[in-house]
Enzyme design. Structure first.
Site, short mmCIF file in Angstrom:
data_model
loop_
_atom_site.label_atom_id
_atom_site.label_comp_id
_atom_site.label_asym_id
_atom_site.label_seq_id
_atom_site.Cartn_x
_atom_site.Cartn_y
_atom_site.Cartn_z
N SER A 1 0.84 -1.20 0.00
CA SER A 1 0.00 0.00 0.00
C SER A 1 0.87 1.24 0.00
CB SER A 1 -0.92 -0.02 1.23
OG SER A 1 -1.94 0.94 1.11
N ASP A 2 0.35 2.30 -0.62
CA ASP A 2 1.07 3.55 -0.63
C ASP A 2 0.08 4.70 -0.71
OD1 ASP A 2 4.06 4.45 -0.85
OD2 ASP A 2 2.93 5.83 -2.12
N SER A 3 0.47 5.83 -0.16
CA SER A 3 -0.36 7.04 -0.22
C SER A 3 0.51 8.20 -0.64
CB SER A 3 -0.95 7.36 1.15
OG SER A 3 -1.82 6.35 1.56
#
Length: 196
Positions: free
Chosen positions: A71-73
């Site tokens: 996951s990445d933001s």
């Protein structure tokens, strides 16, 4: 459950734990700065997706037989400028001044890999409307939140005092926290990893 979270993010671990999802967390070991430099021509949405995929694939390659969640933001200003994590308190103050009184997009991506292949992905956007911030507020806020927000894109923890930065938020709280959790849960149910 054979889910591995390819992240040491406290927020992502807390979301999965609170949702009752059994998992193990491991460090992905991706050089994000190098990856962002190599992928700099991508849109903010596609960059978040690509970084999530890199994390999932890197861990999946060394842990066959497991579902690996990457996951990445990232935060993108309306002009397309991407804000990275602040390098120091002065940089955090500069980021907050840039966002003051404006909207930015927070993109959160999740990719699940299995046996070295990406098998599922989802990207969501939250529209973050920052209220006008005075210099006095920014200093008081950083007195309370620095260095805890040093690892946070956007310089905020929405589950804490960071909520005070915003006039309005459009989008899922989970997306703001760093992962499109409801979609991840749906995939795990479809796969039979969670009860339907």
């Amino acid at each position: 459950m054979s889910l591995i979270l390819a992240s040491q993010s406290a927020s992502r671990r807390a979301m999965l734990t609170a949702a009752g999802v059994p998992f193990e967390a491991t460090f992905a070991g991706v050089d994000e700065d190098a990856a962002k430099a190599a992928l700099r021509d991508l849109s903010p949405r596609d960059l978040a997706d690509a970084l999530a995929e890199l994390k999932a694939l890197k861990v999946s390659a060394r842990m066959p037989g497991y579902l690996v969640l990457g996951s990445d933001s990232l935060v993108a200003l309306e002009d397309g400028t991407i804000l990275d994590k602040p390098v120091d308190r002065d940089d955090a103050a500069a980021h907050l001044r840039l966002m003051s009184g404006k909207r930015h997009d927070l993109w959160s991506a999740a990719v699940i890999a299995e046996n070295g292949q990406a098998i599922w992905r989802h990207v969501e956007r939250a529209k973050m409307h920052v209220r006008p911030l005075s210099d006095a507020f920014i200093e008081t806020y950083l007195d309370a939140e620095w260095p805890a927000i040093a690892g946070c894109v956007g310089c905020y923890r929405i589950e804490g005092p960071g909520a005070q930065l915003f006039a309005r938020i459009e989008g899922s709280q989970f997306t703001v926290l760093g992962m499109p959790l409801l979609n991840v849960l749906d995939f795990l149910r479809v796969r039979g990893e969670l009860p339907a």
